[in-house]
Design a protein around this motif. Structure first.
Motif, PDB file in Angstrom:
ATOM      1  N   ASP A  71      -1.065  -5.389   8.789  1.00 43.91           N
ATOM      2  CA  ASP A  71       0.026  -5.803   8.851  1.00 43.91           C
ATOM      3  C   ASP A  71       1.083  -5.301   7.764  1.00 43.91           C
ATOM      4  N   ARG A  84       3.935  -2.670   7.986  1.00 44.16           N
ATOM      5  CA  ARG A  84       5.450  -3.289   7.402  1.00 44.16           C
ATOM      6  C   ARG A  84       6.149  -2.358   6.618  1.00 44.16           C
ATOM      7  N   THR A  92       1.709 -10.844  14.049  1.00 41.27           N
ATOM      8  CA  THR A  92       1.107 -10.778  12.636  1.00 41.27           C
ATOM      9  C   THR A  92       0.128 -12.442  12.659  1.00 41.27           C
ATOM     10  N   ASP A 108       1.478 -10.086   6.477  1.00 39.25           N
ATOM     11  CA  ASP A 108       2.515  -8.819   6.313  1.00 39.25           C
ATOM     12  C   ASP A 108       3.092  -8.924   5.051  1.00 39.25           C
TER      13      ASP A 108
END
Length: 443
Positions: A133, A137, A313, A355
């Protein structure tokens, strides 16, 4: 000219449909930068341990390779010891020796380089699944992000030990993470766990995990793969297989070393450094192990079921938390959980970091990362001795168990605090972070 324009228009439509933009010069520079950062971080480690004294260099790889040579020669697999001063026996199932045969076909130096390269490939796979994640991102900068994360994890003490000894831990970690965390695996889910189990017994904890989380197909695939691989070992090496399953396996610590050594950060190692050998030590260990197993598997199940109900997430962090708990259980519940087995902490860091939006979670991950950068248990030995005060001996004893205590604390942290923070039932997650469903996260 019209044909070129039509081709460009077709490519643009394909990109729009696939959602994958075309790479430009900057994108390739970013990829090269990511690789360069990872290589620059690993280079001093590789130089240090592959330039070590010959009798201290990748000693576990030497065990695997000698096992492969024993297979080729038809020699007894569990009777040999490696060359002095190590004098190490082969402790894995026979199929592991068969898988090591290709490394016997290479010169010893080439085998070391090939094995080390595979260790870092496995580390890159582990980083992808642990920090997926966070990497995604960062968009087009994802390759550089991945490279930085590989560099950061390469310097963890357990990872450095993987290179130092030429261990298989990162291979097994990569297989278990991929099998449990891939959303749409290109293989029957459970197969990689089964292969890991056939090579080494400790991944067997994931059979329990598959059962308690309702992943019965994965359980069946894992068990079938492990059984087929084991039967293959019996077909290929019947005498050695019988000797292992009905002999060497039951010798336990006689083959793996003293349980009270500093490098054993499992519960039994911690207990053994406090209580002298005897029935009391065994009883305390079994009671503590049973309690940790009960709560650990309960929390792993809760995290995984919460992941099934969550989205985005939160779902991936919860799933990773459940898998990380089980991985840590494989270390702390084992009679011997060496420091290099604690590469499972990488999954803990990834579950905590998510994330990267939650500052508190990132701080927890960063703090644990700092702790595992240094060989604290070995440093602590200097505080323990007859000429030191009781306080120094006590502090040294606690620090000597620092990694094992941190692993136990991580199980608690993931199973209680993180699950409570992300479980959709508690409605603690910021709705704005719920970007995609489980099915869109990919492999």
């Amino acid at each position: 000219m019209d044909g070129l324009m039509a081709q460009e228009a077709g490519e643009a439509r394909a990109e729009a449909v696939s959602g994958t933009p075309r790479r430009g010069p900057l994108d390739y520079l970013i990829i090269l930068a990511g690789v360069a950062v990872a290589v620059a971080a690993a280079a001093p480690i590789v130089t240090r341990w592959l330039g070590n004294q010959p009798d201290q260099r990748l000693v576990d790889l030497e065990v695997y390779r000698e096992g492969g040579l024993a297979v080729l020669r038809g020699a007894p697999l569990y009777d040999f010891l490696t060359q002095p001063p190590q004098l190490l026996p082969f402790t894995y199932p026979p199929i592991a020796a068969a898988l090591a045969v290709p490394f016997t076909l290479l010169p010893w130096r080439a085998a070391q380089w090939a094995w080390t390269g595979l260790i870092y490939v496995s580390l890159a796979i582990v980083v992808w699944y642990a920090f997926r994640d966070l990497i995604r991102r960062t968009g087009r900068w994802a390759p550089l992000t991945a490279g930085v994360l590989v560099a950061a994890t390469a310097w963890l003490d357990p990872v450095r030990d993987q290179v130092r000894f030429g261990q298989v831990g990162l291979f097994l970690l990569a297989m278990c993470l991929a099998d449990c965390c891939a959303r749409t695996p290109r293989w029957p889910r459970g197969m990689l766990v089964g292969l890991a189990l056939a090579v080494k017994l400790v991944p067997g904890v994931f059979l329990i995990y598959f059962l308690i989380t309702g992943r019965r197909e994965a359980f069946g695939n894992a068990l079938l793969t492990a059984v087929v691989a084991t039967l293959g070992g019996f077909a290929l090496l019947p005498s050695d297989s019988s000797g292992y399953w009905f002999g060497a396996l039951l010798e336990g610590g006689d083959r793996t070393g003293a349980v009270d050594g500093t490098t054993n950060q499992a519960i039994q190692g911690i207990v053994a450094r406090i209580i002298d050998e005897g029935p009391a030590r065994t009883l305390v260990w079994l009671v503590l192990a049973a309690a940790v197993a009960w709560f650990g598997f309960t929390w792993a199940r809760r995290a995984t079921l919460a992941a099934d109900a969550a989205t985005g997430t939160a779902s991936s962090s919860l799933l990773l938390a459940g898998v990380a708990i089980v991985g840590l259980l494989s270390v702390v519940l084992s009679p011997v959980g060496w420091i290099h087995h604690l590469v499972w902490m990488i999954a803990v860091f990834g579950a905590l970091a998510g994330d990267g939006r939650d500052t508190r979670r990132c701080l927890f991950a960063f703090g644990l990362w700092l702790l595992f950068l240094f060989p604290i248990p070995w440093w602590a030995r200097a505080l323990i001795g007859p000429d030191h005060s009781v306080a120094e001996v006590f502090a040294g004893g606690v620090l000597r168990d620092a990694f094992g205590i941190a692993a136990l604390g991580s199980i608690l942290l993931l199973g209680t605090w993180l699950v409570k923070r992300l479980d959709p039932v508690t409605e603690r997650e910021d709705p704005s972070q719920r970007q995609v469903g489980m099915g869109t996260l990919g492999a």
